[in-house]
Design a protein around this motif. Structure first.
Motif, PDB file in Angstrom:
ATOM      1  N   ASP A  87       8.012   6.066  15.529  1.00  0.00           N
ATOM      2  CA  ASP A  87       9.028   5.521  14.636  1.00  0.00           C
ATOM      3  C   ASP A  87       8.466   4.646  13.537  1.00  0.00           C
ATOM      4  OD1 ASP A  87      11.191   6.746  15.739  1.00  0.00           O
ATOM      5  OD2 ASP A  87      11.850   5.034  16.922  1.00  0.00           O
ATOM      6  N   PHE A  88       7.168   4.347  13.597  1.00  0.00           N
ATOM      7  CA  PHE A  88       6.642   3.433  12.580  1.00  0.00           C
ATOM      8  C   PHE A  88       6.685   4.103  11.208  1.00  0.00           C
ATOM      9  CE2 PHE A  88       2.706   5.764  12.181  1.00  0.00           C
ATOM     10  CZ  PHE A  88       2.449   6.244  13.453  1.00  0.00           C
ATOM     11  N   THR A  89       6.876   3.286  10.201  1.00  0.00           N
ATOM     12  CA  THR A  89       6.892   3.774   8.828  1.00  0.00           C
ATOM     13  C   THR A  89       5.732   3.152   8.074  1.00  0.00           C
ATOM     14  OG1 THR A  89       8.370   1.982   8.200  1.00  0.00           O
ATOM     15  CG2 THR A  89       9.382   4.087   8.776  1.00  0.00           C
ATOM     16  N   ALA A  90       5.103   3.942   7.233  1.00  0.00           N
ATOM     17  CA  ALA A  90       3.960   3.437   6.472  1.00  0.00           C
ATOM     18  C   ALA A  90       4.430   2.369   5.496  1.00  0.00           C
ATOM     19  CB  ALA A  90       3.294   4.579   5.722  1.00  0.00           C
ATOM     20  N   THR A  91       3.717   1.248   5.467  1.00  0.00           N
ATOM     21  CA  THR A  91       4.024   0.187   4.508  1.00  0.00           C
ATOM     22  C   THR A  91       2.807  -0.028   3.629  1.00  0.00           C
ATOM     23  OG1 THR A  91       3.277  -1.474   6.100  1.00  0.00           O
ATOM     24  CG2 THR A  91       5.625  -0.969   6.066  1.00  0.00           C
ATOM     25  N   HIS A 134     -13.351  -1.579  11.033  1.00  0.00           N
ATOM     26  CA  HIS A 134     -12.307  -2.491  10.541  1.00  0.00           C
ATOM     27  C   HIS A 134     -11.831  -3.450  11.625  1.00  0.00           C
ATOM     28  CE1 HIS A 134      -8.568  -3.874   8.674  1.00  0.00           C
ATOM     29  NE2 HIS A 134      -7.953  -3.564   9.808  1.00  0.00           N
ATOM     30  N   GLY A 135     -11.667  -2.976  12.853  1.00  0.00           N
ATOM     31  CA  GLY A 135     -11.089  -3.781  13.918  1.00  0.00           C
ATOM     32  C   GLY A 135      -9.648  -3.353  14.176  1.00  0.00           C
ATOM     33  N   GLN A 136      -8.953  -4.107  14.991  1.00  0.00           N
ATOM     34  CA  GLN A 136      -7.589  -3.740  15.378  1.00  0.00           C
ATOM     35  C   GLN A 136      -6.650  -3.710  14.175  1.00  0.00           C
ATOM     36  OE1 GLN A 136      -6.579  -6.513  18.552  1.00  0.00           O
ATOM     37  NE2 GLN A 136      -7.027  -4.938  20.074  1.00  0.00           N
ATOM     38  N   TYR A 137      -5.628  -2.876  14.286  1.00  0.00           N
ATOM     39  CA  TYR A 137      -4.651  -2.735  13.214  1.00  0.00           C
ATOM     40  C   TYR A 137      -3.302  -2.425  13.852  1.00  0.00           C
ATOM     41  CZ  TYR A 137      -4.848   2.271  14.150  1.00  0.00           C
ATOM     42  OH  TYR A 137      -4.774   3.498  14.773  1.00  0.00           O
ATOM     43  N   ILE A 138      -2.257  -2.456  13.045  1.00  0.00           N
ATOM     44  CA  ILE A 138      -0.955  -1.999  13.512  1.00  0.00           C
ATOM     45  C   ILE A 138      -0.621  -0.707  12.786  1.00  0.00           C
ATOM     46  CG2 ILE A 138      -0.112  -4.289  14.138  1.00  0.00           C
ATOM     47  CD1 ILE A 138       1.417  -4.366  11.525  1.00  0.00           C
ATOM     48  N   PRO A 139       0.019   0.253  13.456  1.00  0.00           N
ATOM     49  CA  PRO A 139       0.262   1.568  12.832  1.00  0.00           C
ATOM     50  C   PRO A 139       0.963   1.495  11.489  1.00  0.00           C
ATOM     51  CG  PRO A 139       0.753   1.660  15.180  1.00  0.00           C
ATOM     52  CD  PRO A 139       0.486   0.224  14.864  1.00  0.00           C
ATOM     53  N   LEU A 195      -4.276   0.668   4.752  1.00  0.00           N
ATOM     54  CA  LEU A 195      -5.692   0.531   5.083  1.00  0.00           C
ATOM     55  C   LEU A 195      -6.501   1.736   4.600  1.00  0.00           C
ATOM     56  CD1 LEU A 195      -5.334  -0.999   8.652  1.00  0.00           C
ATOM     57  CD2 LEU A 195      -6.205  -2.152   6.607  1.00  0.00           C
ATOM     58  N   LEU A 196      -5.938   2.929   4.749  1.00  0.00           N
ATOM     59  CA  LEU A 196      -6.633   4.116   4.255  1.00  0.00           C
ATOM     60  C   LEU A 196      -6.779   4.057   2.739  1.00  0.00           C
ATOM     61  CD1 LEU A 196      -5.002   6.901   6.471  1.00  0.00           C
ATOM     62  CD2 LEU A 196      -7.243   5.837   6.757  1.00  0.00           C
ATOM     63  N   ASP A 197      -5.752   3.550   2.071  1.00  0.00           N
ATOM     64  CA  ASP A 197      -5.848   3.379   0.614  1.00  0.00           C
ATOM     65  C   ASP A 197      -6.933   2.367   0.265  1.00  0.00           C
ATOM     66  OD1 ASP A 197      -3.827   5.188   0.267  1.00  0.00           O
ATOM     67  OD2 ASP A 197      -2.272   3.689  -0.126  1.00  0.00           O
ATOM     68  N   HIS A 198      -6.919   1.245   0.976  1.00  0.00           N
ATOM     69  CA  HIS A 198      -7.894   0.191   0.689  1.00  0.00           C
ATOM     70  C   HIS A 198      -9.326   0.696   0.860  1.00  0.00           C
ATOM     71  CE1 HIS A 198      -9.875  -3.725   0.701  1.00  0.00           C
ATOM     72  NE2 HIS A 198     -10.489  -3.335   1.801  1.00  0.00           N
ATOM     73  N   TYR A 199      -9.565   1.437   1.917  1.00  0.00           N
ATOM     74  CA  TYR A 199     -10.921   1.936   2.182  1.00  0.00           C
ATOM     75  C   TYR A 199     -11.223   3.246   1.450  1.00  0.00           C
ATOM     76  CZ  TYR A 199     -11.376  -1.597   5.857  1.00  0.00           C
ATOM     77  OH  TYR A 199     -11.459  -2.790   6.549  1.00  0.00           O
TER      78      TYR A 199
END
Length: 754
Positions: A478-482, A555-560, A566-570
């Motif tokens: 259910d997560f939405t990309a932010t 990167h370390g831990q992240y939230i979905p 994060l993919l954009d940043h990297y």
């Protein structure tokens, strides 16, 4: 058991309707040996006098009716009542509704320890004795009466009778010996009322007596109707008087509120309350998992938290003899810890737990935490159980079918070859694989259902266990990309011509941690323009990390929800899955697609199946050969293949994702189908000794927390508030009081003077 006579003292000042309701409940629930002493403190409502006259004509031998010649106030009236006899007393506000067995349970509590001086029951509105929410005025649950709540609290109670710093005057038992020892309420100091019972309880503590909670009794408290107009003024004045007599009172009660040591008792009662509400008619589902985090835990929590409404869901983390039981049906997550007794059968242990919480079906997600105990208990239950395929632990103790080289064995089924493979691995040497599979085959044969999240997982599972009815229910998300332009926790990468290739999630051996290390080393040797970025962490690198040549970044831990940002940043456009073993579903593949990234996957497990179905990526030519994988990446990223890459990106973004709601609906349909054909028989509930052990363990933890000292900031606020209250009517006092946060003022001024 016959208890000694008690004087129930009800001071009366107006509140006619409340008084009628209160007395009706007392008469209905009180045995003949107890006296009900009612004293009218010069009520201005003429109906009170008429009511007393009617009661006199009723000639109930339990009733003793008096009227003050002048208005004495609450404290003076109560003292008059306590002086009328030599029995233990219960002070009862006229705006209460008592419940069945209340007086007997207060007496039982008193009899449990002769050092108990005062006793207060649970109530909806009783400050530190409030239920279900601590220090709040709670409404009764919708559609439920005080008796309903009382029955739930009785069902949950051991009881424990925990210590509390002060009693609450709406309903308070006082032992006569204590009255003889320290005297009655301080009418000279507290006059009309408020603070007198707090002072009395502090004096009781100083004299070596206990103030306790009667945690198996609930009494409804409507409020403070009689003094409503005078309350604020009385509280202000009497707080100062109380603090003058007992300078440590505020710190004692605040420490209790901060620690909230009786929380486990309230929580257990909340669980039992949910069983008596309308939701109690819904089927109870117990989800059983191991104690490790990951996809199995995420999927199970998604089912529990789906708020689908069709079932009551519980979670059990089974680890050896200690089982952690979690209940979120009352609105907040409540956790208990139950311990199997040395001579207790596993079936009895699980059956009594299921009976206590009215579990209709067990959904097993993993056996690893308590394999032997669950294998013994589940097939012998009187309720059905089912199983979800999250990995291949039942087929092989390696869990993900990895051989001695750390790579996928190809789902080998030959017993001799499998035994040789296990013997070649020190962690599994000596395990009899034939007995292992036979034991689990019996378990699966008895399962009412088997669910798998992919066709590949079902097909592989059925190679080892004969089930041709495996249901396919895909995991929901259910997560939405932010989009976050600059995540503050992200590492900075060089602005160069290198291709940043993504690896997602928690990367251990089965997810390809060793494969990734070899990919990085070989990229360095071949001088390929690849930088490998782990959005997540590795089994040997949990914290954010960047190699000296920046070819490996963790990167370390992240939230979905932050994945796309994060993919954009990297600057990651391609995600690679270097898995050494087969996945049964793979949440991180869903995350990559929701972020619009195509993927390169090995030709095994659900990764292969899902890419083949959607076309949203590529399949490795030879997933075991590092150089071939690197060649695959080179080919995908060649400029002449950009049109194919763009097409794969579009397909990734368009992949349909199953929602958590839809997954839960499909799963609950399986539950209902099974339960329609099941005659569920509950065993006896948990023995009180088991509940007592669970509560004692929880209370021990809370007690340790209670003993911790307050922080410097908390002590400072307490000191300021204390000084402000002491000097409330001076200029400096008013200034000090204003700078204390409102929340602390409310706690100190309103909550502590019940």
């Amino acid at each position: 058991m016959r208890f000694p006579a008690i004087d129930i003292i009800i001071p009366v000042y107006n509140a006619y309707e409340d008084l009628q309701r209160c007395l009706d409940s007392v008469l209905r629930t009180t045995m003949p040996q107890h006296r009900i002493v009612m004293i009218d403190d010069c009520s201005t409502d003429s109906r009170i006098a008429d009511y007393f006259e009617m009661l006199k004509n009723r000639a109930d031998p339990r009733l003793y009716l008096f009227r003050n010649d002048i208005n004495l106030g609450f404290v003076g009236t109560v003292n008059r009542g306590m002086a009328l006899g030599q029995s233990d007393v219960v002070l009862l506000n006229s705006d209460t509704v008592v419940t069945s067995g209340w007086i007997e349970k207060l007496c039982s509590c008193a009899a449990s320890d002769l050092h108990i001086g005062t006793i207060t029951p649970f109530s909806n509105n009783a400050e530190i004795c409030s239920f279900p929410n601590f220090c709040q005025d709670n409404s009764l649950p919708q559609g439920m009466s005080a008796e309903d709540v009382n029955r739930a609290i009785e069902a949950a109670a051991v009881p424990v009778y925990p210590d509390i710093p002060t009693g609450v005057g709406f309903c308070m038992f006082i032992r006569r010996q204590l009255l003889n020892k320290i005297g009655m309420f301080d009418a000279d100091t507290f006059r009309l009322g408020y603070g007198e019972e707090n002072d009395f309880c502090m004096r009781a503590l100083a004299a070596g007596w206990r103030n306790v909670l009667c945690d198996d009794t609930f009494i409804q408290h409507v409020g403070k109707r009689s003094f409503s107009e005078k309350k604020d003024e009385l509280v202000e004045q009497n707080m100062q008087r109380l603090l003058a007599k007992h300078p440590d009172y505020m710190q004692r009660v605040m420490a209790f509120i901060v620690a909230d040591p009786i929380k486990p008792i309230r929580q257990l009662a909340q669980s039992f309350l949910s069983l008596t509400s309308a939701d109690g008619d819904k089927p109870g589902i117990l989800h059983i998992i191991h104690g490790r985090s990951g996809g199995t835990e995420q999927h199970t929590l998604d089912l529990i938290n789906s708020k689908n409404g069709g079932c009551r869901h519980y979670l059990m983390v089974a680890t050896d003899d200690v089982w952690q039981f979690k209940d979120a049906n009352s609105g907040e997550l409540v956790t208990y810890q139950f311990t199997r007794q040395p001579d207790q059968l596993w079936t009895d242990y699980l059956a009594t737990l299921c009976a206590s919480f009215r579990i209709h079906l067990c959904h097993v997600h993993h056996l690893a935490g308590c394999r032997q105990g669950l294998l013994e208990a589940l097939p012998n239950l009187e309720i059905p159980f089912g199983f979800s395929v999250h990995d291949f632990f039942l087929a092989c103790p390696t869990i993900n079918l990895l051989d001695a080289s750390g790579m996928y064995c190809g789902s080998e089924t030959d017993i001799s070859r499998c035994q040789g493979c296990l013997n070649a691995q020190s962690d599994f040497r000596g395990i009899d694989i034939a007995a292992w599979r036979a034991m689990h085959a019996n378990f699966i044969e008895r399962a009412a259902f088997v669910i798998a999240p992919s066709n590949m997982a079902a097909e592989m599972f059925s190679r080892y266990f004969l089930r041709n009815d495996i249901r396919i229910i895909r995991h929901g998300a259910d997560f939405t990309a932010t989009h976050i332009n600059a995540p503050t926790s992200a590492l900075l990468l060089p602005r160069d011509a290198y291709h940043n290739i993504g690896i997602l999630g928690a990367i251990g051996p089965v997810k390809g941690a060793r494969q990734l290390e070899r990919l990085v080393a070989r990229s360095r040797e071949r001088k390929l323009p690849f930088r490998w970025v782990v959005v997540g962490y590795m089994d040997r690198q949990f914290q954010p990390y960047q190699s000296a040549d920046t070819l490996l970044v963790v990167h370390g831990q992240y939230i979905p929800e932050q994945m796309e940002a994060l993919l954009d940043h990297y600057r990651i456009n391609l995600v690679v899955f270097p898995s050494a073993g087969p996945e049964t579903f793979c949440y991180t593949l869903t995350e990559a697609w929701m972020a619009g990234r195509p993927v390169l996957v090995p030709p095994i497990g659900a990764l292969y199946e899902r890419v083949q179905e959607t076309g949203a990526g590529w399949v490795m030519e030879d997933w075991r050969d590092i150089d071939v994988i690197l060649d695959d990446v080179c080919r995908i990223l060649q400029p002449e293949n950009s049109a194919d890459f763009i097409q794969k990106q579009k397909k990734a973004r368009a992949v349909p994702i199953t929602s958590v709601h839809d997954m839960a609906v499909e799963t609950e349909a399986v539950y209902r189908e099974i339960l329609q054909h099941s005659d569920v028989k509950f065993a006896g509930p948990l023995p009180k000794t088991t509940l007592y052990s669970a509560l004692q363990a929880a209370l021990g933890v809370e007690a340790a927390e209670r003993r911790r000292s307050l922080s410097i900031g908390e002590r400072g606020l307490l000191w300021l508030a204390h000084l402000g209250l002491r000097l409330r009517y001076t200029a400096i006092g008013r200034w000090l009081y204003r700078i204390v946060p409102v929340r602390w003022q409310q706690i100190l001024k309103q909550r502590l003077l019940a």
